[in-house]
Enzyme design. Sequence first.
Site, short mmCIF file in Angstrom:
data_model
loop_
_atom_site.label_atom_id
_atom_site.label_comp_id
_atom_site.label_asym_id
_atom_site.label_seq_id
_atom_site.Cartn_x
_atom_site.Cartn_y
_atom_site.Cartn_z
NE ARG A 163 -7.57 -3.47 -19.21
CZ ARG A 163 -7.87 -2.18 -19.35
NH1 ARG A 163 -7.15 -1.25 -18.76
NH2 ARG A 163 -8.89 -1.81 -20.09
CG ASP B 222 -8.25 9.65 -24.46
OD1 ASP B 222 -7.24 8.95 -24.22
OD2 ASP B 222 -9.42 9.27 -24.22
CD GLU C 89 -4.83 5.78 0.58
OE1 GLU C 89 -5.88 5.22 0.35
OE2 GLU C 89 -4.67 6.56 1.55
CE LYS D 18 -6.73 1.19 -25.05
NZ LYS D 18 -7.75 2.22 -25.32
CB THR E 167 -3.90 2.94 -22.12
OG1 THR E 167 -3.45 2.74 -23.47
CG2 THR E 167 -5.34 3.43 -22.13
CE1 TYR F 42 -4.13 1.33 -0.29
CE2 TYR F 42 -4.60 -0.78 0.75
CZ TYR F 42 -5.02 0.32 0.04
OH TYR F 42 -6.33 0.41 -0.36
C1 LIG Z 1 -8.74 2.66 -24.51
C2 LIG Z 1 -9.17 4.06 -24.42
C3 LIG Z 1 -9.57 4.63 -23.20
C4 LIG Z 1 -9.81 3.86 -21.93
O1 LIG Z 1 -8.91 2.98 -21.48
P1 LIG Z 1 -9.34 1.95 -20.32
O2 LIG Z 1 -8.02 1.51 -19.80
O3 LIG Z 1 -10.13 0.86 -20.98
O4 LIG Z 1 -10.15 2.67 -19.32
C5 LIG Z 1 -9.86 5.99 -23.18
N1 LIG Z 1 -9.79 6.72 -24.28
C6 LIG Z 1 -9.45 6.21 -25.48
C7 LIG Z 1 -9.38 7.10 -26.67
C8 LIG Z 1 -9.13 4.85 -25.59
O5 LIG Z 1 -8.79 4.35 -26.77
#
Ligand SMILES: *Cc1c(COP(=O)(O)O)cnc(C)c1O
Length: 414
Positions: free
Chosen positions: A240, A205, A61, A234, A231, A59
């Site tokens: 993850r 994003d 935080e 990907k 993320t 933990y």
């Molecule tokens: C994959 C994705 C997310 C979210 O990712 P998670 O890990 O599934 O919450 C947000 N925005 C875009 C554009 C994505 O491709």
Amino acid sequence: MGIVVGRRGRTLSERDPEVAGILAAESHRRHTTLQLIAAENYTSPAVLEALASPLADKYAEGYPGNRFHGGCAYADLAERTAVERAQDLFGAAHVNVQPHSGSAAVLAAYAALLRPGDPVLALGLAYGGHLTHGSPANFSGRWFRFTGYGVDAESGLLDYEQVRALARATKPKAVVCGSIAYPRHIDHAAFREIADEAGAYLIVDAAHPIGLVAGGAAPSPVPYADVVCATTHKVLRGPRGGMLLCTEELAERIDRAVFPFTQGGAPMNVVAAKAVAFGEAATPAYARYAHRTVANARAMAEQLAEEGLHVTTGGTDTHLITADPAPLGGLDGRAARDLLGAAGMVLDTSALPHDSRGIRLGTAAVTTLGMGEEEARTIASLVGRALRGDVDGARAGARELAEAFPPPYPDPHG
Ligand SMILES: *Cc1c(COP(=O)(O)O)cnc(C)c1O
């Protein structure tokens, strides 16, 4: 007494055959089918090792040097290492590696910059905007007033003049760009200009392309964005999870928006695994992988068009392809996805530019397994074969290819 966790020499399959069986079946699935989900990848054995490390139990935080828990010396080191590596990799002034996921990163970005009810401009969900870009089923659509821009119905390309006009009309507090379906590079400079003119923040994003950015295979949003949401699992091939990159000016607001505003403690094993992934992504081998992922997607898109599918925007700049299967065999996206799944090719449906659904494929995972342009073309012809009705033949071809490029762990049923 250590009765449960302390027994030595007992494997998961001995202790818990039920869950071990599920995991073995998943591993076998990976060995016998082709993973073409654009958001997926194969994390390296080193990343998996970090995930299964003692930090899984820790933990921590707060942030390094300022934790709510004791015993954080090594958790701090892991997080500092992850942050420094990400700063170097992306040239970002500030990085937060704690978001649990991409969606959690977007939530924190909104929390840092917006107030409930604020107007926001983002790609509409019908054109490939993510749930967090204003879906009424998501916190974003409930708490903010989203206006959606689109893509051109014919070309499938972003129409920057439309975005500009909507920004002038709606005076957003933030402009969001990024998509789950856009196969081309986004013009970050154009978005910056539009945001500046509206007096809005620019949130990029980059959940999908950030892994290409890391390998120098896509333009970086970092010099243009106030905040980049991303993320790590990907194309980037890490554990993850999510992360945020931002300017020095916003550093404190972003950190507070992640913890304590939207999250508690971060999983420190995942933070360590993110550090491993950033280290891997800084290597020449990773840069070659990123470029190869794009080359493979281009080859796949070309062959899909050859097979008779309508490929959105006529191709791709990235790892991601969307296509309308209807011209070949008349199936819509959902039916095509199910048929291709039955043929051993695992992929998603996707929004298409003119309000219908097609399929979405990505090359990140198969490229990690070592496939090249020849195999990418083979996969596209197997897609064509299945859509023309030869599902059995396509399945045999997909299985043969999957077995020739196995995942980095053994097949328990092999
Ligand atoms: C994959 C994705 C997310 C979210 O990712 P998670 O890990 O599934 O919450 C947000 N925005 C875009 C554009 C994505 O491709």
